[in-house]
Motif scaffolding. Structure first.
Motif, mmCIF file in Angstrom:
data_model
loop_
_atom_site.group_PDB
_atom_site.id
_atom_site.type_symbol
_atom_site.label_atom_id
_atom_site.label_comp_id
_atom_site.label_asym_id
_atom_site.label_seq_id
_atom_site.Cartn_x
_atom_site.Cartn_y
_atom_site.Cartn_z
ATOM 1 N N LEU A 14 0.140 -1.155 0.500
ATOM 2 C CA LEU A 14 -0.257 0.558 0.459
ATOM 3 C C LEU A 14 0.576 1.059 -0.269
ATOM 4 N N GLU A 15 2.206 1.156 0.172
ATOM 5 C CA GLU A 15 2.324 3.090 0.784
ATOM 6 C C GLU A 15 3.502 2.243 -0.642
ATOM 7 N N GLU A 16 3.293 2.048 -1.232
ATOM 8 C CA GLU A 16 4.216 1.635 -2.359
ATOM 9 C C GLU A 16 3.938 1.956 -3.624
ATOM 10 N N ILE A 17 2.707 1.775 -3.946
ATOM 11 C CA ILE A 17 1.464 2.007 -4.296
ATOM 12 C C ILE A 17 1.018 4.438 -4.104
ATOM 13 N N VAL A 18 0.892 4.508 -2.833
ATOM 14 C CA VAL A 18 0.959 5.530 -2.626
ATOM 15 C C VAL A 18 1.848 6.454 -2.614
ATOM 16 N N LYS A 19 2.575 5.840 -2.807
ATOM 17 C CA LYS A 19 3.982 6.823 -3.835
ATOM 18 C C LYS A 19 4.406 7.202 -4.839
ATOM 19 N N ARG A 20 3.362 5.758 -5.440
ATOM 20 C CA ARG A 20 3.865 6.305 -7.391
ATOM 21 C C ARG A 20 3.206 6.931 -7.680
ATOM 22 N N LEU A 21 1.161 6.915 -6.778
ATOM 23 C CA LEU A 21 0.961 7.702 -7.331
ATOM 24 C C LEU A 21 0.914 9.202 -7.018
ATOM 25 N N GLU A 22 1.497 9.298 -5.657
ATOM 26 C CA GLU A 22 2.198 11.110 -5.399
ATOM 27 C C GLU A 22 3.360 11.261 -6.190
ATOM 28 N N GLN A 23 3.694 10.470 -7.526
ATOM 29 C CA GLN A 23 4.650 11.201 -8.230
ATOM 30 C C GLN A 23 3.880 11.448 -8.827
ATOM 31 N N GLY A 24 2.525 11.582 -9.605
ATOM 32 C CA GLY A 24 2.243 12.212 -10.083
ATOM 33 C C GLY A 24 2.452 11.799 -11.964
ATOM 34 N N ASP A 25 3.678 11.358 -12.188
ATOM 35 C CA ASP A 25 4.178 10.982 -13.403
ATOM 36 C C ASP A 25 3.389 9.816 -14.283
ATOM 37 N N ILE A 26 2.013 8.724 -14.099
ATOM 38 C CA ILE A 26 1.705 7.507 -14.088
ATOM 39 C C ILE A 26 0.902 8.169 -14.905
ATOM 40 N N PRO A 27 0.485 6.976 -16.364
ATOM 41 C CA PRO A 27 -0.638 7.526 -17.528
ATOM 42 C C PRO A 27 -2.267 6.681 -16.378
ATOM 43 N N LEU A 28 -3.012 7.783 -17.120
ATOM 44 C CA LEU A 28 -4.281 7.933 -16.127
ATOM 45 C C LEU A 28 -4.920 6.865 -16.106
ATOM 46 N N GLU A 29 -5.170 5.965 -16.658
ATOM 47 C CA GLU A 29 -5.435 4.282 -16.258
ATOM 48 C C GLU A 29 -4.823 3.781 -15.529
ATOM 49 N N GLU A 30 -3.252 3.823 -15.480
ATOM 50 C CA GLU A 30 -2.447 3.220 -14.532
ATOM 51 C C GLU A 30 -2.704 3.895 -13.429
ATOM 52 N N ALA A 31 -3.195 4.854 -13.322
ATOM 53 C CA ALA A 31 -2.830 5.845 -11.772
ATOM 54 C C ALA A 31 -4.607 5.126 -11.301
ATOM 55 N N ILE A 32 -5.814 4.766 -12.516
ATOM 56 C CA ILE A 32 -6.886 4.640 -11.848
ATOM 57 C C ILE A 32 -6.220 3.053 -11.634
ATOM 58 N N GLU A 33 -5.674 2.124 -11.875
ATOM 59 C CA GLU A 33 -5.420 1.112 -11.332
ATOM 60 C C GLU A 33 -5.015 0.825 -9.976
ATOM 61 N N LYS A 34 -4.020 1.688 -10.107
ATOM 62 C CA LYS A 34 -3.546 1.730 -8.305
ATOM 63 C C LYS A 34 -4.327 2.330 -7.524
ATOM 64 N N PHE A 35 -4.719 3.291 -8.085
ATOM 65 C CA PHE A 35 -6.099 3.441 -7.011
ATOM 66 C C PHE A 35 -6.991 2.442 -6.136
ATOM 67 N N LYS A 36 -7.509 1.670 -7.264
ATOM 68 C CA LYS A 36 -8.543 0.539 -7.052
ATOM 69 C C LYS A 36 -7.681 -0.177 -6.624
ATOM 70 N N GLN A 37 -6.458 -0.829 -6.542
ATOM 71 C CA GLN A 37 -5.497 -1.848 -5.503
ATOM 72 C C GLN A 37 -5.198 -1.166 -4.105
ATOM 73 N N GLY A 38 -4.836 0.772 -4.397
ATOM 74 C CA GLY A 38 -4.566 0.549 -2.759
ATOM 75 C C GLY A 38 -6.021 1.053 -2.139
ATOM 76 N N MET A 39 -6.991 0.517 -2.463
ATOM 77 C CA MET A 39 -7.713 0.858 -2.404
ATOM 78 C C MET A 39 -9.009 0.014 -1.642
ATOM 79 N N ASP A 40 -8.816 -1.729 -2.320
ATOM 80 C CA ASP A 40 -8.579 -2.925 -2.158
ATOM 81 C C ASP A 40 -7.842 -3.233 -0.498
ATOM 82 N N LEU A 41 -6.664 -3.240 -0.090
ATOM 83 C CA LEU A 41 -5.254 -3.835 0.366
ATOM 84 C C LEU A 41 -6.088 -2.271 1.689
ATOM 85 N N SER A 42 -6.619 -1.125 1.625
ATOM 86 C CA SER A 42 -7.037 -0.630 2.409
ATOM 87 C C SER A 42 -7.731 -1.188 3.070
#
Length: 75
Positions: A14-42
């Motif tokens: 979860l921490e790795e997902i948050v870091k990746r999202l905070e960087q803000g340099d990933i494509p929108l589709e990947e950001a959405i997928e990471k966000f979903k994964q983060g919510m599931d882990l949370s």
């Protein structure tokens, strides 16, 4: 058989997902997928903590009966 993932491993993921999202340099589709994964882990981590809390509020007395501790208000 898949190896069981520990609470600590889920927290690290979860921490790795948050870091990746905070960087803000990933494509929108990947950001959405990471966000979903983060919510599931949370949700999974929150459920694990709630189960641990329930377990810790029980104690077995000398007769083998469960005794529940009442939660104190944290006001």
């Amino acid at each position: 058989m898949a190896e069981k993932v520990t609470f600590e491993q889920d927290m690290k993921n979860l921490e790795e997902i948050v870091k990746r999202l905070e960087q803000g340099d990933i494509p929108l589709e990947e950001a959405i997928e990471k966000f979903k994964q983060g919510m599931d882990l949370s949700k999974k981590l929150q459920n694990t903590l709630l189960q641990a809390e329930e377990t810790l509020t029980k104690v077995i007395d000398d007769n083998g009966d469960e005794q529940l501790f009442e939660k104190e208000n944290e006001d």
